[in-house]
Write an enzyme that holds these catalytic residues in place. Sequence first.
Site, short mmCIF file in Angstrom:
data_model
loop_
_atom_site.label_atom_id
_atom_site.label_comp_id
_atom_site.label_asym_id
_atom_site.label_seq_id
_atom_site.Cartn_x
_atom_site.Cartn_y
_atom_site.Cartn_z
N SER A 1 0.80 -1.22 0.00
CA SER A 1 0.00 0.00 0.00
C SER A 1 0.84 1.28 0.00
CB SER A 1 -0.94 0.01 1.21
OG SER A 1 -0.21 0.11 2.42
N LYS B 1 0.56 4.02 7.28
CA LYS B 1 0.14 4.88 6.18
C LYS B 1 0.82 6.23 6.34
CE LYS B 1 -2.90 1.74 4.87
NZ LYS B 1 -2.72 0.93 3.64
#
Length: 264
Positions: free
Chosen positions: A57, A118
């Site tokens: 990701s 993230k």
Amino acid sequence: MRACGDVDESVSEKPKNKPAKDENSVYESVKVIIQALLIAVVIRTLLFQPFNIPSGSLIPTLLVGDYLFVSKYSYGYSRHSLPFSPPLFEGRIFSSEPERGDIAVFKLPTDNSTDYIKRVIGLPGDTVQMIDGRLHINGEMVAREPAGTYRARDAFGRTTEATRYRETLPNGVSYFIIERENDRGFWDNTELYEVPEGHFFMMGDNRDNSTDSRELRAVGYVPLENFVGRAEIIFFSLEEGASGWRVWEWPLTVRWDRLFTGIE
């Protein structure tokens, strides 16, 4: 005869002392092990914690198989700074808020136990929206420049060319992102998100392959309390699918150019 008796006596005294020496040796070994464990717990809890990257990701910034250190002190400490997140206290102590552009590890808000990593995109009070693949913060389009292509995997595991950009946030933090579906992906057009006070909006750099705050039911807004720490440095890296215990394969499977590199 007396000389022989003296010899017999001296020999008989050695076994009496040996158990005491063995007990001392065991005690010292146990003490050293306990001290080492305590030092490791303190370092892991207060200073640095290692993590590995299991998904793509954050490609191209972080790759599957990267191992990195996360600084625990960067944002202060919450119950999630401790192993197993015991409910000893609420909020944070020595608190410092994440900055826009930081790559941070946090506990998934939906279960408060799963570790996610993230990039911090939206701060408390911000509005965030994706429009035709372009990131907008507080109504302003974030700067983005083409930066060639990047070989990535599609949803079916096939290698394909993804468009790469250098994105620059309003505070000047700059990094690479990839758009696997060329601004036509499912999350390239979203609703307008309003980040609540005390929460943050997190996104992956692999914009078309990241479960992040854009999915409110899966991740959503991340409370400050849930932050574990800031990603600082890659200390080890293996090619995707390689086994770390096969040390004889390391000359071919270790990504030597990524070792001890800072994280943008």
